[in-house]
Design a protein around this motif. Structure first.
Motif, PDB file in Angstrom:
ATOM      1  N   LEU A 169       0.801  -1.237  -0.017  1.00  0.00           N
ATOM      2  CA  LEU A 169       0.096  -0.009   0.035  1.00  0.00           C
ATOM      3  C   LEU A 169       0.990   1.197   0.060  1.00  0.00           C
ATOM      4  O   LEU A 169       2.180   1.145   0.509  1.00  0.00           O
ATOM      5  N   VAL A 170       0.321   2.296  -0.584  1.00  0.00           N
ATOM      6  CA  VAL A 170       1.150   3.622  -0.894  1.00  0.00           C
ATOM      7  C   VAL A 170       0.378   4.940  -0.417  1.00  0.00           C
ATOM      8  O   VAL A 170      -0.897   4.852  -0.665  1.00  0.00           O
ATOM      9  N   LYS A 171       1.103   5.848   0.171  1.00  0.00           N
ATOM     10  CA  LYS A 171       0.307   6.854   0.821  1.00  0.00           C
ATOM     11  C   LYS A 171       1.274   8.157  -0.076  1.00  0.00           C
ATOM     12  O   LYS A 171       2.492   8.056   0.230  1.00  0.00           O
ATOM     13  N   ILE A 172       0.808   8.967  -0.885  1.00  0.00           N
ATOM     14  CA  ILE A 172       1.317   9.904  -1.653  1.00  0.00           C
ATOM     15  C   ILE A 172       0.964  11.241  -1.168  1.00  0.00           C
ATOM     16  O   ILE A 172      -0.285  11.505  -1.213  1.00  0.00           O
ATOM     17  N   ASP A 173       1.767  12.299  -0.896  1.00  0.00           N
ATOM     18  CA  ASP A 173       1.591  13.455  -0.551  1.00  0.00           C
ATOM     19  C   ASP A 173       2.081  14.109  -1.772  1.00  0.00           C
ATOM     20  O   ASP A 173       2.972  14.455  -2.284  1.00  0.00           O
ATOM     21  N   VAL A 174       0.867  14.956  -2.464  1.00  0.00           N
ATOM     22  CA  VAL A 174       1.181  15.597  -3.770  1.00  0.00           C
ATOM     23  C   VAL A 174       1.545  16.919  -3.358  1.00  0.00           C
ATOM     24  O   VAL A 174       2.040  17.522  -4.478  1.00  0.00           O
ATOM     25  N   GLU A 175       1.737  17.341  -2.193  1.00  0.00           N
ATOM     26  CA  GLU A 175       2.299  18.626  -2.134  1.00  0.00           C
ATOM     27  C   GLU A 175       3.928  18.742  -1.986  1.00  0.00           C
ATOM     28  O   GLU A 175       4.540  19.319  -2.712  1.00  0.00           O
ATOM     29  N   THR A 176       4.168  17.616  -1.223  1.00  0.00           N
ATOM     30  CA  THR A 176       5.669  17.703  -1.048  1.00  0.00           C
ATOM     31  C   THR A 176       6.209  16.355  -1.866  1.00  0.00           C
ATOM     32  O   THR A 176       7.597  16.360  -1.787  1.00  0.00           O
ATOM     33  N   ARG A 177       5.479  15.790  -2.550  1.00  0.00           N
ATOM     34  CA  ARG A 177       5.968  14.437  -3.563  1.00  0.00           C
ATOM     35  C   ARG A 177       6.629  13.559  -2.872  1.00  0.00           C
ATOM     36  O   ARG A 177       7.515  12.828  -3.316  1.00  0.00           O
ATOM     37  N   THR A 178       6.319  13.225  -1.503  1.00  0.00           N
ATOM     38  CA  THR A 178       6.853  11.986  -0.804  1.00  0.00           C
ATOM     39  C   THR A 178       5.931  10.992  -0.626  1.00  0.00           C
ATOM     40  O   THR A 178       4.845  11.288  -0.841  1.00  0.00           O
ATOM     41  N   THR A 179       6.364   9.779  -0.076  1.00  0.00           N
ATOM     42  CA  THR A 179       5.405   8.674  -0.216  1.00  0.00           C
ATOM     43  C   THR A 179       5.700   7.774   0.872  1.00  0.00           C
ATOM     44  O   THR A 179       6.953   7.982   1.392  1.00  0.00           O
ATOM     45  N   GLU A 180       4.970   7.115   1.635  1.00  0.00           N
ATOM     46  CA  GLU A 180       4.996   6.261   2.567  1.00  0.00           C
ATOM     47  C   GLU A 180       4.649   4.917   1.942  1.00  0.00           C
ATOM     48  O   GLU A 180       3.541   4.689   1.338  1.00  0.00           O
ATOM     49  N   THR A 181       4.910   3.920   2.695  1.00  0.00           N
ATOM     50  CA  THR A 181       4.304   2.401   2.176  1.00  0.00           C
ATOM     51  C   THR A 181       4.210   1.418   3.275  1.00  0.00           C
ATOM     52  O   THR A 181       4.903   1.672   4.235  1.00  0.00           O
ATOM     53  N   TRP A 182       3.232   0.642   3.079  1.00  0.00           N
ATOM     54  CA  TRP A 182       3.259  -0.627   3.941  1.00  0.00           C
ATOM     55  C   TRP A 182       3.150  -1.918   3.148  1.00  0.00           C
ATOM     56  O   TRP A 182       2.587  -2.065   2.191  1.00  0.00           O
ATOM     57  N   ASP A 183       3.920  -2.759   3.846  1.00  0.00           N
ATOM     58  CA  ASP A 183       4.051  -4.158   2.966  1.00  0.00           C
ATOM     59  C   ASP A 183       4.619  -5.242   4.182  1.00  0.00           C
ATOM     60  O   ASP A 183       5.078  -4.801   5.039  1.00  0.00           O
ATOM     61  N   GLU A 184       4.174  -6.335   3.902  1.00  0.00           N
ATOM     62  CA  GLU A 184       4.665  -7.541   4.614  1.00  0.00           C
ATOM     63  C   GLU A 184       5.143  -8.696   3.377  1.00  0.00           C
ATOM     64  O   GLU A 184       4.504  -8.791   2.477  1.00  0.00           O
ATOM     65  N   PRO A 185       5.927  -9.558   3.799  1.00  0.00           N
ATOM     66  CA  PRO A 185       6.429 -10.601   2.980  1.00  0.00           C
ATOM     67  C   PRO A 185       5.160 -11.543   2.549  1.00  0.00           C
ATOM     68  O   PRO A 185       4.454 -11.837   3.403  1.00  0.00           O
ATOM     69  N   ASN A 186       5.205 -11.660   1.231  1.00  0.00           N
ATOM     70  CA  ASN A 186       4.230 -12.700   0.714  1.00  0.00           C
ATOM     71  C   ASN A 186       2.818 -12.190   1.003  1.00  0.00           C
ATOM     72  O   ASN A 186       1.888 -12.910   1.099  1.00  0.00           O
ATOM     73  N   SER A 187       2.523 -10.947   1.131  1.00  0.00           N
ATOM     74  CA  SER A 187       0.981 -10.254   1.438  1.00  0.00           C
ATOM     75  C   SER A 187       0.797  -9.228   0.179  1.00  0.00           C
ATOM     76  O   SER A 187       1.506  -8.716  -0.290  1.00  0.00           O
ATOM     77  N   TYR A 188      -0.532  -9.365  -0.187  1.00  0.00           N
ATOM     78  CA  TYR A 188      -0.915  -8.937  -1.228  1.00  0.00           C
ATOM     79  C   TYR A 188      -2.381  -7.928  -0.943  1.00  0.00           C
ATOM     80  O   TYR A 188      -3.352  -8.675  -0.975  1.00  0.00           O
TER      81      TYR A 188
END
Length: 481
Positions: free
Chosen positions: A382-401
């Motif tokens: 999963l991704v979160k994008i800040d369109v003002e600062t153009r930065t991103t944060e992500t969430w992930d786990e191995p072998n998870s979709y």
């Protein structure tokens, strides 16, 4: 096992099963998450060809007093019942057609059977909740029991209908469009004011070749259709082609933005740019004499074939990259349009704080993504994008979709929307945990992008498409454009 578990069929229908919850749910989180997507990909001994072809499986997560109860049920469409009774496909789906002899093909030529396999999204129409697909045959169902009720068809405005109508809370109306694929191809805009059920025609346009449109953009004063050069051949449809196979990529046409005035329904401007393909728009708003329009852009329409089941069920599917792109459209046609990349991708199933930010300036967009670019596996973060600062944060786990994240805003404690931060709330995403062989409902803090809780589902839920969250005591609004 890996992501391929998400394309395996399901047979069990469960009713209000209490799920074990790990972590702490927010005290304020109460309501129902309804989701839609395919749950079965075979008819008799035949495998369907495309992800969009699977038979609709409704999924329900009821969240109350710190508990989560899960239900699922197949939508009893004519298409589903015919397949179950006869062991064969009875309707033309997006990427699969029924096995027929010459006699049947001639019969279908004279009277084509439009599928009611409404496996894509969920929509609220007055007091009714309906499952939708791009054919104009949605089905109403009981949001408590998931039992199929009846067709909820309106007067047909076209051959296909958008599954992503916009709800404008500021004006109290729903806006959508239909695509005409016949003798006079084009697009018809409609509106449904609050308190009404029948659509009013807002405007429209006739074109030389109709394109595949999946969603659109809305601002306070404009409706924008993004017409990619992926255009249909009505003759191919008449001759029995699949829906997907009747479209052709013609890059020399470029991509056209058709801007309609919401007040008059007239075309206010048209703009052309280089060719690209789009499934999902993110948001649009007006600023300084321009329409600012954000969407997920693909270089071409190869993504449509890439979502075929043969590819998706391979260990390393070939998947195009969708990037988050911003276009600036002059409110007239006097200037060239400009665009920029806000995030190089991959991103899909984008969602925002829709109830408060749709048609307005915004800062955050959430979606599914991939750790690799170009994607070397199915959506795995999963991704979160800040369109003002153009930065991103992500969430992930191995072998998870993860599936589409649905943003649920925290309540406004002071009574004013301005008191709540735009990203103050949670994201709900159905995640396949392939190692455990099951799915979970993930509750992610939208501000910190850290896990708050998860509910363990007793089986693996096939990958779905879209859904809506119905908060207790509030009018439901769409969670995605």
């Amino acid at each position: 096992m890996d992501h391929r578990l998400g394309f395996e069929p399901i047979s069990a229908e469960l009713d209000r099963v209490r799920l074990p919850v790990e972590g702490d749910l927010p005290d304020w989180l109460a309501g129902t998450l309804l989701r839609n997507g395919p749950g079965r990909f075979r008819v008799g001994n035949r495998t369907l060809n495309h992800w969009f072809d699977g038979f609709s499986l409704l999924r329900r997560f009821a969240i109350h007093d710190g508990e989560i109860r899960y239900s699922n049920r197949f939508l009893r469409s004519e298409a589903y019942e015919h397949a179950r009774e006869h062991g064969e496909l009875g309707f033309r789906e997006f990427g699969t057609i029924p096995d027929t002899d010459l006699r049947d093909r001639l019969k279908r030529l004279l009277s084509p059977r439009i599928t009611d396999n409404a496996c894509v999204d969920i929509e609220t129409r007055g007091d009714a909740v309906v499952a939708t697909t791009e054919s104009p045959r949605p089905l109403e169902f009981d949001p408590e029991t998931l039992e199929t009720r009846s067709q909820n068809a309106r007067e047909p405005l076209g051959t296909t209908m958008t599954v992503h109508p916009h709800y404008d809370a500021h004006r109290g109306e729903t806006i959508g469009y239909a695509t005409r694929l016949g003798r006079k191809p084009g697009y018809t805009l409609y509106r449904v004011p609050d308190g009404q059920t029948d659509p009013e025609i807002l405007g429209g346009v006739t074109v030389d070749e109709a394109a595949y449109l999946h969603s659109f953009a809305l601002t306070p004063n404009y409706v924008v259709l993004t017409e990619s050069p992926f255009v249909v051949s009505p003759l191919a449809l008449l001759r029995g082609s699949t829906v997907a196979g009747s479209f052709t990529w013609k890059p020399e046409r470029g991509t056209r933005f058709i801007v309609f005035d919401r007040a008059s329904g007239d075309v206010a401007a048209t703009h052309r740019t280089g060719p690209f393909f789009v499934f999902h728009h993110v948001n649009a708003f007006e600023r300084d004499g321009e329409i600012v329009l954000d969407l997920v852009a693909y270089p071409d329409a190869s993504v449509v074939d890439a979502l075929g089941l043969d590819n998706l069920r391979s260990p390393s599917p070939t998947l195009p990259t969708g990037e988050l792109r911003r276009y600036r459209l002059p409110e007239d046609s006097a200037r060239d349009i400009e665009h920029e990349t806000l995030h190089p991708g991959h991103i899909e199933f984008p969602t925002i704080d829709y109830a408060r930010r749709n048609t307005r300036p915004y800062r955050y967009v959430y979606g599914v993504s991939n750790r690799e670019r170009p994607p070397a596996a199915f959506q795995n973060q999963l991704v979160k994008i800040d369109v003002e600062t153009r930065t991103t944060e992500t969430w992930d786990e191995p072998n998870s979709y993860p599936g589409e994240p649905v943003f649920v805003p925290a309540p406004d404690t002071s009574g004013t929307a301005a008191s709540r931060r735009e990203d103050e709330g949670v994201l709900l995403s159905v995640v396949l945990d392939a190692d455990a062989g099951r799915s979970v409902l993930l509750v992610l803090d939208a501000t910190t992008f850290e896990e708050r809780a998860r509910a363990l589902v007793p089986h693996a839920i096939p990958f779905g498409f879209h859904g809506q969250f119905y908060r207790d005591g509030e009018r439901p609004t769409r969670s995605m454009a």
